[in-house]
Design a protein around this motif. Structure first.
Motif, mmCIF file in Angstrom:
data_model
loop_
_atom_site.group_PDB
_atom_site.id
_atom_site.type_symbol
_atom_site.label_atom_id
_atom_site.label_comp_id
_atom_site.label_asym_id
_atom_site.label_seq_id
_atom_site.Cartn_x
_atom_site.Cartn_y
_atom_site.Cartn_z
ATOM 1 N N ASP A 1 -8.286 45.080 31.324
ATOM 2 C CA ASP A 1 -7.653 43.682 31.337
ATOM 3 C C ASP A 1 -6.318 43.833 31.927
ATOM 4 N N ALA A 2 -5.837 42.680 31.999
ATOM 5 C CA ALA A 2 -4.258 42.429 32.120
ATOM 6 C C ALA A 2 -3.742 43.342 33.423
ATOM 7 N N HIS B 1 -8.238 36.458 32.995
ATOM 8 C CA HIS B 1 -7.985 35.011 33.167
ATOM 9 C C HIS B 1 -8.000 34.489 34.254
ATOM 10 N N GLU C 1 -5.610 36.199 37.035
ATOM 11 C CA GLU C 1 -5.905 37.476 37.111
ATOM 12 C C GLU C 1 -7.247 37.497 38.345
ATOM 13 N N LYS D 1 -12.527 34.347 31.908
ATOM 14 C CA LYS D 1 -11.850 33.664 30.534
ATOM 15 C C LYS D 1 -11.157 32.422 30.929
ATOM 16 N N GLY E 1 -5.841 36.627 24.677
ATOM 17 C CA GLY E 1 -6.734 37.880 25.410
ATOM 18 C C GLY E 1 -6.707 39.199 25.218
ATOM 19 N N ASP E 2 -5.412 39.593 24.678
ATOM 20 C CA ASP E 2 -5.470 40.873 23.911
ATOM 21 C C ASP E 2 -6.278 41.184 22.853
HETATM 22 MG MG LIG Z 1 -4.169 38.718 29.052
#
Ligand SMILES: [Mg+2]
Ligand SMILES: NC(=O)C1=CN([C@@H]2O[C@H](COP(=O)(O)OP(=O)(O)OC[C@H]3O[C@@H](n4cnc5c(N)ncnc54)[C@H](OP(=O)(O)O)[C@@H]3O)[C@@H](O)[C@H]2O)[C@@H](O)CC1
Ligand SMILES: Nc1ncnc2c1ncn2[C@@H]1O[C@H](COP(=O)(O)OP(=O)(O)O)[C@@H](O)[C@H]1O
Length: 286
Positions: free
Chosen positions: A130-131, A156, A159, A191, A219-220
């Motif tokens: 993620d992220a 998301h 990203e 997402k 989202g985390d």
């Molecule tokens: Mg995020």
């Protein structure tokens, strides 16, 4: 490419109630790798979400500056610190967990980028990315080839754009995302409102969630939930589908009780229990 809706009926086929003989060792061990100075909240939220998704043991791998923060916020979690103070520089776990979620709040320092590359080359546990881990991969696209099959990516839309480039239409966005999941043999959780899950063959559309989820850290929390489900031995596609459904369901249950303004990422975690109880009620009636 018509998406299959993720409905309660489908979810109840995936959901595994707990066994009476369960102990923490049978409920999976997840590790959340991430955090940097000023972004420790992300790892705290993801780790708590992982625990409250039902995972038996959770460990955070974080830079030194986050040690007291995380131990205080979440005494149920174990913590391993990097040798570096403010960012992650080398990932040495010394354990083999059942699942790992990496990237939340991690930043994109040069040392962190190198640590991610080495980690991906050597990791054998099922992964959620993620992220900042996604952002680093977008800057070094050849590293995407190091991803083990069935790794779950949770971008998301920004990203996603960094990974696949701009799109001219919704159709193009779906085609490019599908193509990436097929080429890399990974699962992509795209997402948004709503969230779609791509597994290289099919596309699944989530049916839960509302704009209350448009809040920092939400989202985390999803990363923590999906990693927790993976560690509990749900298959990667099952963990992704069940994870996004549960995540959205917490917001649907909470909204009439909290209102959307006061619904924050911690509220998602708080309502996970009620979301699970709604499955148990259905099973009890069935
Ligand atoms: Mg995020
Ligand atoms: N408490 C903590 O420790 C927290 C730590 N966090 C950590 O911070 C790091 C940075 O993560 P991040 O997502 O905030 O930054 P980034 O990737 O630049 O994206 C932001 C830009 O993307 C866009 N955008 C986003 N969603 C979109 C959508 N659905 N649809 C369309 N666009 C969308 C939006 O662009 P805009 O619409 O404003 O043009 C926005 O400006 C990361 O490590 C994360 O884990 C956070 O989780 C917060 C809590
Ligand atoms: N309007 C919305 N409706 C449904 N879900 C939403 C909405 N806005 C955000 N979400 C969900 O909230 C989460 C946001 O994730 P992300 O942008 O990574 O947050 P963060 O990085 O702050 O933790 C995603 O799961 C997304 O689907």
């Amino acid at each position: 490419m018509k998406p299959t809706e993720i409905t309660k009926t489908e979810i109840l086929k995936i959901y595994k109630p707990i066994e009476n003989s369960a102990h923490k060792g049978t409920q999976g061990h997840s590790v959340i790798i991430g955090g940097s100075y000023g972004k420790m909240g992300s790892v705290c939220l993801a780790s708590k979400a992982s625990l409250m998704s039902g995972c038996g043991l959770v460990t955070g791998y974080i830079p030194k500056c986050g040690y007291n923060i995380m131990q205080t916020f979440l005494p149920e979690a174990m913590v391993i610190t990097d040798i570096n103070e403010n960012t992650i520089s080398k990932i040495r776990l010394g354990i083999t967990p059942d699942a790992i979620g990496i990237g939340v709040g991690m930043g994109q320092d040069r040392q962190t980028k190198r640590a991610l590359y080495q980690f991906l080359k050597n990791s054998t546990s099922p992964l959620v990315i993620d992220a900042d881990a996604l952002n680093i991969l977008s800057l070094n696209r050849e590293w995407l080839l190091e991803l083990p099959k069935k790794t779950i990516l949770t971008p998301h839309l920004k990203e996603l754009e960094r990974m696949i480039g701009k799109w001219e239409s919704e159709e193009e966005k779906f085609e490019k995302t599908q193509a990436l999941s097929q080429t890399l043999e990974v699962i992509i959780v795209m997402k948004g409102a709503p969230t779609y899950v791509f597994d290289g063959e099919n596309v699944y559309k989530n049916t839960t969630g509302n704009p209350s989820l448009a809040t920092a850290g939400s989202g985390d929390v999803l990363t923590g939930i999906i990693t927790g489900l993976l560690a509990q031995s749900y298959k990667p596609l099952e963990a992704s589908i069940l994870g996004v459904y549960l995540h959205g369901l917490t917001a649907d249950i909470a909204l009439p009780e909290t209102g959307h303004q006061a619904f924050i990422a911690s509220t998602i975690i708080e309502y996970l229990g009620k979301a699970y109880l709604s499955f148990e009620r259905e099973i009890g009636q069935g």
